[in-house]
Design a protein around this motif. Sequence first.
Motif, PDB file in Angstrom:
ATOM      1  N   LEU A 199      21.057  16.057   6.384  1.00  0.00           N
ATOM      2  CA  LEU A 199      21.498  14.806   5.767  1.00  0.00           C
ATOM      3  C   LEU A 199      21.136  14.776   4.286  1.00  0.00           C
ATOM      4  O   LEU A 199      20.101  15.301   3.884  1.00  0.00           O
ATOM      5  CB  LEU A 199      20.844  13.622   6.478  1.00  0.00           C
ATOM      6  CG  LEU A 199      21.166  13.502   7.962  1.00  0.00           C
ATOM      7  CD1 LEU A 199      20.338  12.393   8.591  1.00  0.00           C
ATOM      8  CD2 LEU A 199      22.642  13.260   8.180  1.00  0.00           C
ATOM      9  N   PRO A 200      21.966  14.145   3.469  1.00  0.00           N
ATOM     10  CA  PRO A 200      21.671  14.060   2.040  1.00  0.00           C
ATOM     11  C   PRO A 200      20.334  13.355   1.785  1.00  0.00           C
ATOM     12  O   PRO A 200      20.034  12.336   2.393  1.00  0.00           O
ATOM     13  CB  PRO A 200      22.832  13.231   1.481  1.00  0.00           C
ATOM     14  CG  PRO A 200      23.931  13.373   2.486  1.00  0.00           C
ATOM     15  CD  PRO A 200      23.243  13.527   3.817  1.00  0.00           C
ATOM     16  N   SER A 201      19.561  13.909   0.883  1.00  0.00           N
ATOM     17  CA  SER A 201      18.242  13.361   0.563  1.00  0.00           C
ATOM     18  C   SER A 201      18.307  11.909   0.129  1.00  0.00           C
ATOM     19  O   SER A 201      17.455  11.101   0.516  1.00  0.00           O
ATOM     20  CB  SER A 201      17.583  14.186  -0.547  1.00  0.00           C
ATOM     21  OG  SER A 201      17.245  15.444  -0.060  1.00  0.00           O
ATOM     22  N   ASP A 202      19.316  11.548  -0.668  1.00  0.00           N
ATOM     23  CA  ASP A 202      19.388  10.172  -1.150  1.00  0.00           C
ATOM     24  C   ASP A 202      19.578   9.183  -0.001  1.00  0.00           C
ATOM     25  O   ASP A 202      19.072   8.059  -0.055  1.00  0.00           O
ATOM     26  CB  ASP A 202      20.473  10.003  -2.211  1.00  0.00           C
ATOM     27  CG  ASP A 202      21.864  10.334  -1.709  1.00  0.00           C
ATOM     28  OD1 ASP A 202      22.002  11.241  -0.860  1.00  0.00           O
ATOM     29  OD2 ASP A 202      22.824   9.689  -2.170  1.00  0.00           O
ATOM     30  N   GLN A 203      20.260   9.598   1.072  1.00  0.00           N
ATOM     31  CA  GLN A 203      20.408   8.719   2.233  1.00  0.00           C
ATOM     32  C   GLN A 203      19.072   8.545   2.945  1.00  0.00           C
ATOM     33  O   GLN A 203      18.679   7.436   3.283  1.00  0.00           O
ATOM     34  CB  GLN A 203      21.439   9.275   3.204  1.00  0.00           C
ATOM     35  CG  GLN A 203      22.855   9.150   2.716  1.00  0.00           C
ATOM     36  CD  GLN A 203      23.852   9.715   3.706  1.00  0.00           C
ATOM     37  OE1 GLN A 203      23.503  10.148   4.802  1.00  0.00           O
ATOM     38  NE2 GLN A 203      25.105   9.734   3.306  1.00  0.00           N
ATOM     39  N   LEU A 204      18.376   9.632   3.188  1.00  0.00           N
ATOM     40  CA  LEU A 204      17.100   9.551   3.887  1.00  0.00           C
ATOM     41  C   LEU A 204      16.050   8.823   3.061  1.00  0.00           C
ATOM     42  O   LEU A 204      15.219   8.098   3.612  1.00  0.00           O
ATOM     43  CB  LEU A 204      16.599  10.941   4.264  1.00  0.00           C
ATOM     44  CG  LEU A 204      17.333  11.594   5.429  1.00  0.00           C
ATOM     45  CD1 LEU A 204      16.826  13.006   5.648  1.00  0.00           C
ATOM     46  CD2 LEU A 204      17.183  10.781   6.691  1.00  0.00           C
ATOM     47  N   ASP A 205      16.077   9.009   1.753  1.00  0.00           N
ATOM     48  CA  ASP A 205      15.106   8.332   0.888  1.00  0.00           C
ATOM     49  C   ASP A 205      15.188   6.816   1.029  1.00  0.00           C
ATOM     50  O   ASP A 205      14.185   6.119   0.881  1.00  0.00           O
ATOM     51  CB  ASP A 205      15.321   8.728  -0.573  1.00  0.00           C
ATOM     52  CG  ASP A 205      14.931  10.173  -0.845  1.00  0.00           C
ATOM     53  OD1 ASP A 205      14.235  10.785  -0.009  1.00  0.00           O
ATOM     54  OD2 ASP A 205      15.345  10.697  -1.895  1.00  0.00           O
ATOM     55  N   GLN A 206      16.366   6.291   1.342  1.00  0.00           N
ATOM     56  CA  GLN A 206      16.542   4.851   1.484  1.00  0.00           C
ATOM     57  C   GLN A 206      15.743   4.295   2.668  1.00  0.00           C
ATOM     58  O   GLN A 206      15.361   3.131   2.666  1.00  0.00           O
ATOM     59  CB  GLN A 206      18.015   4.510   1.643  1.00  0.00           C
ATOM     60  CG  GLN A 206      18.822   4.827   0.396  1.00  0.00           C
ATOM     61  CD  GLN A 206      20.301   4.627   0.604  1.00  0.00           C
ATOM     62  OE1 GLN A 206      20.719   3.828   1.434  1.00  0.00           O
ATOM     63  NE2 GLN A 206      21.097   5.350  -0.155  1.00  0.00           N
ATOM     64  N   PHE A 207      15.494   5.133   3.666  1.00  0.00           N
ATOM     65  CA  PHE A 207      14.732   4.672   4.824  1.00  0.00           C
ATOM     66  C   PHE A 207      13.309   4.273   4.446  1.00  0.00           C
ATOM     67  O   PHE A 207      12.708   3.430   5.100  1.00  0.00           O
ATOM     68  CB  PHE A 207      14.678   5.758   5.906  1.00  0.00           C
ATOM     69  CG  PHE A 207      15.952   5.873   6.694  1.00  0.00           C
ATOM     70  CD1 PHE A 207      16.140   5.108   7.827  1.00  0.00           C
ATOM     71  CD2 PHE A 207      16.942   6.744   6.303  1.00  0.00           C
ATOM     72  CE1 PHE A 207      17.307   5.213   8.567  1.00  0.00           C
ATOM     73  CE2 PHE A 207      18.112   6.867   7.032  1.00  0.00           C
ATOM     74  CZ  PHE A 207      18.300   6.092   8.161  1.00  0.00           C
ATOM     75  N   THR A 208      12.761   4.875   3.411  1.00  0.00           N
ATOM     76  CA  THR A 208      11.379   4.574   3.043  1.00  0.00           C
ATOM     77  C   THR A 208      11.210   3.155   2.513  1.00  0.00           C
ATOM     78  O   THR A 208      10.102   2.642   2.497  1.00  0.00           O
ATOM     79  CB  THR A 208      10.840   5.588   2.012  1.00  0.00           C
ATOM     80  OG1 THR A 208      11.635   5.511   0.835  1.00  0.00           O
ATOM     81  CG2 THR A 208      10.854   7.007   2.567  1.00  0.00           C
ATOM     82  N   THR A 209      12.297   2.524   2.085  1.00  0.00           N
ATOM     83  CA  THR A 209      12.220   1.148   1.589  1.00  0.00           C
ATOM     84  C   THR A 209      12.990   0.164   2.463  1.00  0.00           C
ATOM     85  O   THR A 209      13.103  -1.004   2.116  1.00  0.00           O
ATOM     86  CB  THR A 209      12.767   1.063   0.145  1.00  0.00           C
ATOM     87  OG1 THR A 209      14.130   1.497   0.143  1.00  0.00           O
ATOM     88  CG2 THR A 209      11.934   1.913  -0.802  1.00  0.00           C
ATOM     89  N   ALA A 210      13.531   0.634   3.581  1.00  0.00           N
ATOM     90  CA  ALA A 210      14.300  -0.238   4.479  1.00  0.00           C
ATOM     91  C   ALA A 210      13.402  -1.308   5.088  1.00  0.00           C
ATOM     92  O   ALA A 210      12.191  -1.132   5.192  1.00  0.00           O
ATOM     93  CB  ALA A 210      14.946   0.599   5.570  1.00  0.00           C
ATOM     94  N   LYS A 211      13.990  -2.395   5.486  1.00  0.00           N
ATOM     95  CA  LYS A 211      13.251  -3.539   6.022  1.00  0.00           C
ATOM     96  C   LYS A 211      13.512  -3.717   7.513  1.00  0.00           C
ATOM     97  O   LYS A 211      14.627  -3.596   7.976  1.00  0.00           O
ATOM     98  CB  LYS A 211      13.649  -4.824   5.293  1.00  0.00           C
ATOM     99  CG  LYS A 211      13.359  -4.791   3.812  1.00  0.00           C
ATOM    100  CD  LYS A 211      11.877  -4.662   3.536  1.00  0.00           C
ATOM    101  CE  LYS A 211      11.619  -4.556   2.053  1.00  0.00           C
ATOM    102  NZ  LYS A 211      10.343  -3.988   1.745  1.00  0.00           N
ATOM    103  N   ILE A 212      12.447  -4.045   8.200  1.00  0.00           N
ATOM    104  CA  ILE A 212      12.500  -4.382   9.614  1.00  0.00           C
ATOM    105  C   ILE A 212      12.393  -5.905   9.692  1.00  0.00           C
ATOM    106  O   ILE A 212      11.490  -6.495   9.112  1.00  0.00           O
ATOM    107  CB  ILE A 212      11.321  -3.746  10.384  1.00  0.00           C
ATOM    108  CG1 ILE A 212      11.248  -2.244  10.161  1.00  0.00           C
ATOM    109  CG2 ILE A 212      11.399  -4.087  11.863  1.00  0.00           C
ATOM    110  CD1 ILE A 212      12.443  -1.471  10.606  1.00  0.00           C
TER     111      ILE A 212
END
Length: 146
Positions: free
Chosen positions: A91-104
């Motif tokens: 998977l593209p790094s920029d997509q996965l990087d977004q998970f680190t700031t995603a909100k639950i």
Amino acid sequence: MPRRALLALCLLAVAMAGCGGDKKKEDAQTRAARKAAEAYVHDLGNRDGEAVCGDVTAPLRKQITDAVVRANPEVAGRSCGEIMTLILRSLPSDQLDQFTTAKIEDTKVTGKNGTFVYRLHDIRVDGKVTRAEGPWRVSCCVPGQG
């Protein structure tokens, strides 16, 4: 891994994440359920396939590995962690990087089951957690799945 299979698995990975609510008003079980969803999202963002597999229930691990093996028979016999690592590396790094700031958000618990909402920009995914196997783990969902 074929691109079509990776896209489907990416959607599966995004859909399995969770949410939390007002942390000040959470009871211990709701907090633990939210933390399980947060750990899952964090581990996705850190590309830690082994940890991601530990964050999900045994049935969901089987669902993921079975889907990948059907689409890519050459990975048959590999562990969930190895398979998930292959998925995450594709998977593209920029997509996965977004998970680190995603909100639950909106974590709700009833007995040994719970629900949450995962938000990644304008994408909202409903998810489930359970503690039937011991600690809270992400147990579902793929968009459109119950």
